[in-house]
Scaffold this motif. Sequence first.
Motif, PDB file in Angstrom:
ATOM      1  N   ILE A  81     -79.023 -96.643 -99.087  1.00  0.00           N
ATOM      2  CA  ILE A  81     -78.868 -97.848 -98.278  1.00  0.00           C
ATOM      3  C   ILE A  81     -79.051 -99.099 -99.126  1.00  0.00           C
ATOM      4  O   ILE A  81     -78.340-100.092 -98.960  1.00  0.00           O
ATOM      5  CB  ILE A  81     -79.880 -97.839 -97.108  1.00  0.00           C
ATOM      6  N   ALA A  82     -79.987 -99.041-100.066  1.00  0.00           N
ATOM      7  CA  ALA A  82     -80.302-100.209-100.888  1.00  0.00           C
ATOM      8  C   ALA A  82     -79.162-100.592-101.824  1.00  0.00           C
ATOM      9  O   ALA A  82     -79.044-101.757-102.223  1.00  0.00           O
ATOM     10  CB  ALA A  82     -81.575 -99.949-101.698  1.00  0.00           C
ATOM     11  N   ASP A  83     -78.320 -99.646-102.190  1.00  0.00           N
ATOM     12  CA  ASP A  83     -77.225 -99.924-103.124  1.00  0.00           C
ATOM     13  C   ASP A  83     -75.978 -99.176-102.659  1.00  0.00           C
ATOM     14  O   ASP A  83     -75.660 -98.090-103.147  1.00  0.00           O
ATOM     15  CB  ASP A  83     -77.621 -99.483-104.537  1.00  0.00           C
ATOM     16  N   PRO A  84     -75.231 -99.739-101.690  1.00  0.00           N
ATOM     17  CA  PRO A  84     -74.113 -99.003-101.092  1.00  0.00           C
ATOM     18  C   PRO A  84     -72.993 -98.671-102.088  1.00  0.00           C
ATOM     19  O   PRO A  84     -72.365 -97.617-101.968  1.00  0.00           O
ATOM     20  CB  PRO A  84     -73.614 -99.926 -99.976  1.00  0.00           C
ATOM     21  N   GLN A  85     -72.733 -99.528-103.064  1.00  0.00           N
ATOM     22  CA  GLN A  85     -71.686 -99.203-104.030  1.00  0.00           C
ATOM     23  C   GLN A  85     -72.087 -98.006-104.887  1.00  0.00           C
ATOM     24  O   GLN A  85     -71.276 -97.121-105.152  1.00  0.00           O
ATOM     25  CB  GLN A  85     -71.419-100.423-104.932  1.00  0.00           C
ATOM     26  N   ARG A  86     -73.333 -97.976-105.312  1.00  0.00           N
ATOM     27  CA  ARG A  86     -73.819 -96.811-106.049  1.00  0.00           C
ATOM     28  C   ARG A  86     -73.810 -95.575-105.164  1.00  0.00           C
ATOM     29  O   ARG A  86     -73.495 -94.465-105.613  1.00  0.00           O
ATOM     30  CB  ARG A  86     -75.224 -97.087-106.562  1.00  0.00           C
ATOM     31  N   ALA A  87     -74.145 -95.785-103.884  1.00  0.00           N
ATOM     32  CA  ALA A  87     -74.131 -94.670-102.942  1.00  0.00           C
ATOM     33  C   ALA A  87     -72.748 -94.048-102.846  1.00  0.00           C
ATOM     34  O   ALA A  87     -72.600 -92.821-102.868  1.00  0.00           O
ATOM     35  CB  ALA A  87     -74.605 -95.137-101.567  1.00  0.00           C
ATOM     36  N   THR A 109     -64.731 -97.518 -98.684  1.00  0.00           N
ATOM     37  CA  THR A 109     -65.448 -97.930 -97.475  1.00  0.00           C
ATOM     38  C   THR A 109     -66.151 -99.264 -97.702  1.00  0.00           C
ATOM     39  O   THR A 109     -66.834 -99.443 -98.727  1.00  0.00           O
ATOM     40  CB  THR A 109     -66.500 -96.881 -97.085  1.00  0.00           C
ATOM     41  N   PRO A 110     -66.035-100.227 -96.783  1.00  0.00           N
ATOM     42  CA  PRO A 110     -66.755-101.499 -96.931  1.00  0.00           C
ATOM     43  C   PRO A 110     -68.259-101.269 -97.017  1.00  0.00           C
ATOM     44  O   PRO A 110     -68.811-100.458 -96.262  1.00  0.00           O
ATOM     45  CB  PRO A 110     -66.379-102.265 -95.649  1.00  0.00           C
ATOM     46  N   PRO A 111     -68.959-101.957 -97.917  1.00  0.00           N
ATOM     47  CA  PRO A 111     -70.396-101.733 -98.090  1.00  0.00           C
ATOM     48  C   PRO A 111     -71.214-101.925 -96.822  1.00  0.00           C
ATOM     49  O   PRO A 111     -72.186-101.193 -96.596  1.00  0.00           O
ATOM     50  CB  PRO A 111     -70.780-102.769 -99.160  1.00  0.00           C
ATOM     51  N   ASP A 112     -70.840-102.929 -95.997  1.00  0.00           N
ATOM     52  CA  ASP A 112     -71.625-103.152 -94.776  1.00  0.00           C
ATOM     53  C   ASP A 112     -71.514-101.966 -93.817  1.00  0.00           C
ATOM     54  O   ASP A 112     -72.481-101.621 -93.116  1.00  0.00           O
ATOM     55  CB  ASP A 112     -71.190-104.438 -94.072  1.00  0.00           C
ATOM     56  N   LEU A 113     -70.359-101.293 -93.796  1.00  0.00           N
ATOM     57  CA  LEU A 113     -70.201-100.109 -92.954  1.00  0.00           C
ATOM     58  C   LEU A 113     -71.023 -98.949 -93.517  1.00  0.00           C
ATOM     59  O   LEU A 113     -71.630 -98.183 -92.759  1.00  0.00           O
ATOM     60  CB  LEU A 113     -68.724 -99.724 -92.860  1.00  0.00           C
ATOM     61  N   VAL A 114     -71.059 -98.806 -94.824  1.00  0.00           N
ATOM     62  CA  VAL A 114     -71.885 -97.774 -95.458  1.00  0.00           C
ATOM     63  C   VAL A 114     -73.344 -97.961 -95.063  1.00  0.00           C
ATOM     64  O   VAL A 114     -74.024 -97.013 -94.648  1.00  0.00           O
ATOM     65  CB  VAL A 114     -71.737 -97.825 -96.990  1.00  0.00           C
ATOM     66  N   VAL A 115     -73.838 -99.195 -95.182  1.00  0.00           N
ATOM     67  CA  VAL A 115     -75.238 -99.477 -94.852  1.00  0.00           C
ATOM     68  C   VAL A 115     -75.515 -99.190 -93.381  1.00  0.00           C
ATOM     69  O   VAL A 115     -76.522 -98.561 -93.033  1.00  0.00           O
ATOM     70  CB  VAL A 115     -75.578-100.942 -95.191  1.00  0.00           C
ATOM     71  N   ARG A 116     -74.613 -99.625 -92.504  1.00  0.00           N
ATOM     72  CA  ARG A 116     -74.822 -99.445 -91.072  1.00  0.00           C
ATOM     73  C   ARG A 116     -74.890 -97.961 -90.696  1.00  0.00           C
ATOM     74  O   ARG A 116     -75.789 -97.542 -89.940  1.00  0.00           O
ATOM     75  CB  ARG A 116     -73.707-100.138 -90.290  1.00  0.00           C
ATOM     76  N   GLU A 117     -73.982 -97.177 -91.233  1.00  0.00           N
ATOM     77  CA  GLU A 117     -73.948 -95.759 -90.850  1.00  0.00           C
ATOM     78  C   GLU A 117     -75.057 -94.962 -91.535  1.00  0.00           C
ATOM     79  O   GLU A 117     -75.608 -94.028 -90.938  1.00  0.00           O
ATOM     80  CB  GLU A 117     -72.568 -95.186 -91.156  1.00  0.00           C
ATOM     81  N   LEU A 118     -75.409 -95.318 -92.751  1.00  0.00           N
ATOM     82  CA  LEU A 118     -76.543 -94.638 -93.393  1.00  0.00           C
ATOM     83  C   LEU A 118     -77.860 -94.974 -92.701  1.00  0.00           C
ATOM     84  O   LEU A 118     -78.755 -94.128 -92.606  1.00  0.00           O
ATOM     85  CB  LEU A 118     -76.611 -95.008 -94.874  1.00  0.00           C
ATOM     86  N   GLN A 119     -77.985 -96.205 -92.213  1.00  0.00           N
ATOM     87  CA  GLN A 119     -79.197 -96.572 -91.490  1.00  0.00           C
ATOM     88  C   GLN A 119     -79.300 -95.798 -90.184  1.00  0.00           C
ATOM     89  O   GLN A 119     -80.386 -95.346 -89.797  1.00  0.00           O
ATOM     90  CB  GLN A 119     -79.203 -98.076 -91.199  1.00  0.00           C
TER      91      GLN A 119
END
Length: 329
Positions: free
Chosen positions: A119-125, A94-104
Motif C-alpha cells: 500500500i505504501a508504494d503502489p508502483q513497487r507493488a 493499474t492507476p496507483p490510487d486504485l491499487v491503494v484503494r483495493e489493497l486497503q
Amino acid sequence: MITLRLNAGDVGRIRFALSPIWEAVTSVRALSNNTARSVHGPWLQKVRPTIEGPDLTLLRALIPPVGYIPDFITPAPPRRSTSLESGLAAIAGTPPDLVVRELQKLYDENPDPLVPALIADPQRALSEITAAISSYFRRAIEPDWRRMRSLLQEDLAYRLDELASGGIERLFRNLHPSVRFHGGLIEIDRPFCCHGEPQTGQGVLLVPCVFTWPAALPVTGAPHVPTITYPPRGLGRLWEDRQDTTDSPLADLVGRTRAAIVSHLDLPMSTTHLAHQLGVSAPTLSVHLSILRNAGLVDSRRDGRAVLYHRTSLGTQLLTASTPLANTA
C-alpha cells in the motif's frame, strides 16, 4: 446476493473470454481450498512438492482462501483469448490510487503483514505482483496450460452456440447453479454483496475458469468491467489419465497411431498441438486426421485462425468399448 442490472446496451455487449491471469489467481485459492480427493486433486499432488516460494507467499497475501480479492489483479481480457503477457501489462497499468484503494480493502478484511508495504508504494507493488504472477504461472500453470486452454475453448464454443440458438435466457440457464437471469437482472447467489455499483454500458464479461470450481466468482465494482467466472463444462476430464490404446480393440481396427489420436482428442486440439503430443510430423498427422474424420471418429471446427479437432461420440464409444464387444463385432 449480488445483482447486476442490465440495460439494452449491456445485453448487446455480453461477451466471452479466457484468461491465464484468472487461472493463476484462482489456482492460488485452489491450493488452500482443495484436497487430493477434489476435482483438482491430481494437479495438487503434482505441484505441491515444488510450489512453495516467495512468489506464492506474496500471492497468498493477496488471495486469501475466502473473501475479497483485489479486482485489479484479474483484469478483463480485451479479446476472446489473451496471453499471460497482455494480462500482466494490464495489471502493471493499474492507476496507483486504485491499487491503494483495493489493497486497503483487502487489508481491512484480511490483515496480512505483507500488504501495508504494498500500500505504501503502489508502483513497487505492481512490479512485485506482476513478477510473482509470472513466476508462479510458469511453475504451476504453464506445464498444463495447453490442455486447460483446450477445455476452456471447448466451453466457449458451447456457450456461444447456446447464445446463438436460445438467446441470453438459455445462455444463463445452465451457466452455473448460482447464476440466474430474469427481467434484465443477473443474480449471483453469493454470501456477500458487491462492493460498489457496476457501471452500466460496459456489458458483462463471462470467463470460464478451471480453478474457480466449484463457485462462480464475480467482479462487479466500478471501474472494472462486470465479470462472472464460472467452471467450464467437462472439468472432470481435465486431469484424467489418457487411456492406453496400444492393445485396444480400436488399435486393432484403425492402427495404433490413429487409436492414439482418438485417445488424445478428449479435449479439442490443433494439429500443431496434437503433433507435439504424439511426436509425429504435422503432414503425417493431417493424413491420419482426414481418414479418422471421414470415418466419423473425429470432427473439427474453426476457432479464429486455428482448426481444432475433437473426438466424436462414435470415437468415444469405440475407444471405451470392451474387448468382448469388439471381438463380437
